[in-house]
Scaffold this motif. Structure first.
Motif, short mmCIF file in Angstrom:
data_model
loop_
_atom_site.label_atom_id
_atom_site.label_comp_id
_atom_site.label_asym_id
_atom_site.label_seq_id
_atom_site.Cartn_x
_atom_site.Cartn_y
_atom_site.Cartn_z
N HIS A 1 12.84 -9.60 -5.35
CA HIS A 1 13.27 -9.21 -4.02
C HIS A 1 14.51 -8.32 -4.11
N VAL A 2 14.50 -7.25 -3.36
CA VAL A 2 15.70 -6.41 -3.27
C VAL A 2 16.58 -7.01 -2.17
N THR A 3 17.81 -7.32 -2.51
CA THR A 3 18.66 -8.03 -1.55
C THR A 3 19.65 -7.12 -0.85
N GLY B 1 5.09 3.70 5.97
CA GLY B 1 4.22 2.53 6.16
C GLY B 1 4.55 1.80 7.46
N ASP B 2 4.22 0.52 7.48
CA ASP B 2 4.35 -0.28 8.70
C ASP B 2 5.78 -0.33 9.24
N ASN B 3 6.77 -0.05 8.37
CA ASN B 3 8.16 -0.21 8.81
C ASN B 3 8.78 1.09 9.33
N GLU C 1 -4.03 -3.41 -1.02
CA GLU C 1 -4.24 -3.16 0.39
C GLU C 1 -4.69 -4.45 1.08
N ARG C 2 -4.49 -4.51 2.40
CA ARG C 2 -4.66 -5.78 3.10
C ARG C 2 -5.92 -5.92 3.96
N PRO C 3 -6.58 -4.82 4.38
CA PRO C 3 -7.74 -5.03 5.26
C PRO C 3 -8.75 -6.07 4.77
N GLN D 1 0.82 -1.21 0.00
CA GLN D 1 0.00 0.00 0.00
C GLN D 1 0.86 1.27 0.00
N ALA D 2 1.86 1.31 0.88
CA ALA D 2 2.70 2.51 0.94
C ALA D 2 3.50 2.67 -0.36
N GLY D 3 4.10 1.59 -0.84
CA GLY D 3 4.89 1.66 -2.07
C GLY D 3 4.05 2.11 -3.25
N GLU E 1 0.77 0.49 12.39
CA GLU E 1 0.40 -0.56 11.45
C GLU E 1 -1.05 -0.30 11.06
N SER E 2 -1.28 0.63 10.17
CA SER E 2 -2.66 0.94 9.81
C SER E 2 -2.76 1.40 8.35
N TRP E 3 -3.92 1.11 7.80
CA TRP E 3 -4.24 1.41 6.40
C TRP E 3 -4.06 2.89 6.10
N GLU E 4 -4.63 3.73 6.95
CA GLU E 4 -4.60 5.17 6.68
C GLU E 4 -3.17 5.71 6.74
N LEU F 1 -8.25 -8.80 3.44
CA LEU F 1 -7.73 -10.17 3.53
C LEU F 1 -8.25 -10.89 4.77
N SER F 2 -8.59 -10.13 5.81
CA SER F 2 -9.14 -10.79 7.01
C SER F 2 -10.63 -10.51 7.13
N LYS F 3 -11.20 -9.89 6.08
CA LYS F 3 -12.63 -9.55 6.12
C LYS F 3 -13.30 -10.15 4.88
N GLU F 4 -13.59 -9.33 3.86
CA GLU F 4 -14.39 -9.79 2.70
C GLU F 4 -13.79 -11.01 2.00
N LEU G 1 -1.39 -14.80 8.64
CA LEU G 1 -2.23 -14.08 7.66
C LEU G 1 -1.64 -12.70 7.39
N ARG G 2 -0.97 -12.59 6.25
CA ARG G 2 -0.45 -11.29 5.84
C ARG G 2 -0.74 -11.04 4.36
N THR G 3 -0.70 -12.10 3.56
CA THR G 3 -0.75 -11.91 2.11
C THR G 3 -2.05 -12.44 1.50
N PHE H 1 -8.07 3.76 13.16
CA PHE H 1 -8.04 2.33 12.82
C PHE H 1 -9.47 1.80 12.88
N TRP H 2 -9.76 0.79 12.04
CA TRP H 2 -11.08 0.17 12.15
C TRP H 2 -10.96 -1.35 12.02
N SER H 3 -12.04 -2.02 12.46
CA SER H 3 -12.14 -3.46 12.29
C SER H 3 -13.62 -3.79 12.10
N GLY I 1 8.55 -5.06 -6.13
CA GLY I 1 7.88 -5.79 -5.05
C GLY I 1 8.09 -7.28 -5.19
N ASP I 2 8.22 -7.97 -4.04
CA ASP I 2 8.50 -9.40 -4.14
C ASP I 2 7.25 -10.27 -4.15
N GLU I 3 6.06 -9.66 -4.07
CA GLU I 3 4.84 -10.45 -4.25
C GLU I 3 4.50 -10.44 -5.74
N ASN I 4 3.64 -11.38 -6.14
CA ASN I 4 3.32 -11.48 -7.56
C ASN I 4 2.05 -10.73 -7.92
C1 LIG Z 1 -4.98 -9.21 7.24
C2 LIG Z 1 -4.78 -7.75 7.54
C3 LIG Z 1 -5.87 -6.96 7.86
C4 LIG Z 1 -5.71 -5.61 8.13
N1 LIG Z 1 -6.80 -4.86 8.46
C5 LIG Z 1 -6.64 -3.55 8.74
C6 LIG Z 1 -7.77 -2.74 9.09
O1 LIG Z 1 -8.90 -3.23 9.17
N2 LIG Z 1 -7.58 -1.43 9.34
C7 LIG Z 1 -6.34 -0.84 9.25
O2 LIG Z 1 -6.21 0.36 9.48
N3 LIG Z 1 -5.25 -1.58 8.93
C8 LIG Z 1 -5.38 -2.92 8.67
N4 LIG Z 1 -4.27 -3.67 8.33
C9 LIG Z 1 -2.95 -3.02 8.30
C10 LIG Z 1 -2.61 -2.45 6.92
O3 LIG Z 1 -3.00 -3.33 5.92
C11 LIG Z 1 -1.12 -2.20 6.86
O4 LIG Z 1 -0.84 -1.19 7.80
C12 LIG Z 1 -0.64 -1.80 5.48
O5 LIG Z 1 -0.80 -2.86 4.58
C13 LIG Z 1 0.84 -1.42 5.52
O6 LIG Z 1 1.28 -1.13 4.23
P1 LIG Z 1 2.82 -1.19 3.84
O7 LIG Z 1 2.90 -0.78 2.41
O8 LIG Z 1 3.62 -0.49 4.86
O9 LIG Z 1 3.23 -2.71 3.98
P2 LIG Z 1 2.80 -3.94 3.06
O10 LIG Z 1 1.40 -3.77 2.60
O11 LIG Z 1 3.14 -5.15 3.83
O12 LIG Z 1 3.76 -3.83 1.79
C14 LIG Z 1 5.13 -4.10 1.86
C15 LIG Z 1 5.51 -4.87 0.60
O13 LIG Z 1 6.92 -4.90 0.50
C16 LIG Z 1 7.34 -6.18 0.06
N5 LIG Z 1 8.75 -6.36 0.40
C17 LIG Z 1 9.30 -6.50 1.62
N6 LIG Z 1 10.64 -6.62 1.53
C18 LIG Z 1 10.94 -6.54 0.22
C19 LIG Z 1 12.16 -6.61 -0.52
N7 LIG Z 1 13.35 -6.73 0.10
N8 LIG Z 1 12.11 -6.53 -1.87
C20 LIG Z 1 10.93 -6.37 -2.51
N9 LIG Z 1 9.74 -6.30 -1.87
C21 LIG Z 1 9.75 -6.38 -0.52
C22 LIG Z 1 6.38 -7.08 0.82
O14 LIG Z 1 6.34 -8.39 0.31
C23 LIG Z 1 5.08 -6.33 0.64
O15 LIG Z 1 4.47 -6.66 -0.57
C24 LIG Z 1 -4.41 -5.03 8.07
C25 LIG Z 1 -3.30 -5.84 7.76
C26 LIG Z 1 -3.48 -7.18 7.49
C27 LIG Z 1 -2.29 -8.05 7.18
#
Ligand SMILES: Cc1cc2nc3c(=O)[nH]c(=O)nc-3n(C[C@H](O)[C@H](O)[C@H](O)COP(=O)(O)OP(=O)(O)OC[C@H]3O[C@@H](n4cnc5c(N)ncnc54)[C@H](O)[C@@H]3O)c2cc1C
Length: 408
Positions: free
Chosen positions: A82-84, A277-279, A44-46, A14-16, A294-297, A48-51, A130-132, A323-325, A36-39
């Protein structure tokens, strides 16, 4: 603008995704490389644990934009890569396979990974995190009236899995090491409300226990608890938190401390490298402390802000966390990250499951939690930003509009 430059983004979640799109929206004319290392395209991930888990939607609904948008905006997307390594001084990064990329500015948007359980048998078939998208689809296949799901951890993801499991007819057992659900995010009475919701929907919750080991002949058959009890189950879902993906940044010599340390612009300890983002561990001027969210917004808005900062815009990121759920059709929302408060005010009807709880410190709202009351909760943000003091009895009175209290 900057036609001869390359801005690279590591991580296409989402952030990228939002960082890449923002660079284009803001007129950046150079090369935008999103790795990105996913295919999958940025998503966005919310859901994934809901709909998605419920079977009400397919994975394409998680994609941030239709696939054509990346082409139309000339964003160079590399999936499944993957970026190494990142070399800050040389301004290069390395991809799996050994390819080098030269960049002028870099965004690290690597998010995090589900924390795994260091228990024997955690690698058995049938033990999930549950992440992906792939995790969600694999778990969904196992949620039906013939299965028993053991959920480890009564945090947001664990409870949403329990809700989806029950809605799909599976038996759900949640085990939690602490003595209440969502201990870090909710006030005790809200934990109790959520506990009751799950119990009413047929979930068994056991507190004060964890997993000793998982057992099974190739596939998971049972879990042995730390209290010696055995739970027979078809699958287990571990929902014990997130481990931020900071290793790349750490190896590159960037400052890390519960995430990659960034300033208000998302800039890391290297002037040409940003993170969001989350990191990202960032200062929040409204809360007066550093946080990693760790949130969508946050993933979206922090990335948009950092991308603008990469372009030299003077911008700072500071928002009140939200945050919501969704569980069993109930919508739960949180505003702020209250740590201490001296008064709790309930506005609305707890028994009818339509209320908001305000947490006040010296009359100021430190945060709020709402059940099926998104309108009042949304308005709380403005009340918090105002730094005004409020009177508890007026807040509790539904006959008095919050707008009026803010103006008055
Ligand atoms: C199941 C689930 C439900 C959620 N529900 C909610 C909700 O209801 N409300 C809410 O506010 N938030 C929710 N969240 C949190 C929200 O989805 C995250 O905060 C958000 O996805 C973070 O985005 P991000 O881009 O930082 O990380 P990510 O979405 O994880 O993206 C990071 C990406 O980087 C890739 N990556 C990592 N390392 C490398 C590398 N070295 N080279 C290449 N690619 C790499 C990863 O594989 C991934 O695809 C939920 C999260 C999950 C998992």
């Amino acid at each position: 603008m900057n036609e001869d430059q390359t801005f690279a983004i590591v991580g296409a979640g989402q952030a990228g995704g939002w960082a890449a799109k923002t660079l284009r929206d803001e007129g950046f004319g150079g090369r935008v490389l999103l790795i990105g290392d996913e295919n999958y395209p940025p998503h966005e991930r919310p859901p994934l644990s809901k709909e998605i888990l419920l079977g009400d939607a397919e994975k394409e609904t998680c994609f941030l934009w239709p696939p054509t948008v990346l082409n139309e905006t000339n964003i160079e997307m590399r999936t499944g890569i993957h970026v190494t390594e990142i070399k800050p001084e040389a301004h290069t990064l390395m991809l799996t396979g050994g390819e080098h990329v030269v960049w002028d500015k870099l965004m690290i948007a690597t998010g995090g990974r589900a924390t795994t359980l260091p228990a024997d048998g955690a690698d058995l078939d049938g033990v999930f995190t549950l992440r992906t998208i792939n995790d969600s689809e694999a778990i969904r296949e196992n949620l039906n009236e013939h299965t028993t799901v053991l959920i480890v951890g009564a945090g947001w993801i664990g409870l949403e899995v329990a809700s989806a499991a029950r809605k799909r007819g599976a038996k759900a057992i949640v085990i939690e090491r602490a003595d209440r659900v969502c201990e870090r995010a909710l006030a005790p009475d809200m934990s109790q409300w959520l506990h009751d919701l799950h119990v009413r929907n047929g979930v068994e919750i056991r507190y004060g226990v964890s997993i000793d080991c998982f057992e099974g002949d190739e596939k998971l058959e049972r879990a042995v608890m730390t209290d010696g009890n055995i739970i027979d189950c078809d699958i287990a879902v571990i929902g014990i938190g997130l481990t931020p993906n900071i290793e790349l940044a750490q190896a590159a010599g960037l400052e890390v401390n519960d995430g990659i340390v960034v300033n208000e612009q998302g800039q890391t300890s290297h002037p040409d490298i940003y993170a969001a983002g989350d990191n990202a561990n960032h200062p929040n001027a409204l809360l007066g402390r550093r946080i990693r969210l760790e949130s969508w917004e946050n993933a979206q808005n922090q990335a948009i802000c950092a991308a603008k900062a990469m372009l030299g815009q003077e911008i700072t990121y500071a928002e009140i966390p939200w945050f919501w759920s969704d569980q069993y059709g109930a919508n739960i929302q949180l505003m702020g990250l209250p740590e201490t408060w001296d008064e709790t005010v309930v506005r609305g009807n707890r028994d009818k499951a339509e209320f908001v709880e305000f947490y006040l410190k010296n009359g100021q709202i430190e945060g709020a939690a709402a059940i099926n009351n998104p309108r009042d909760l949304r308005f709380t943000r403005r009340m918090m930003m105002s730094n005004k003091k409020f009177i508890a009895s007026e807040l509790a009175d539904q006959g008095v509009k919050l707008q009026k209290l803010l103006k008055g």
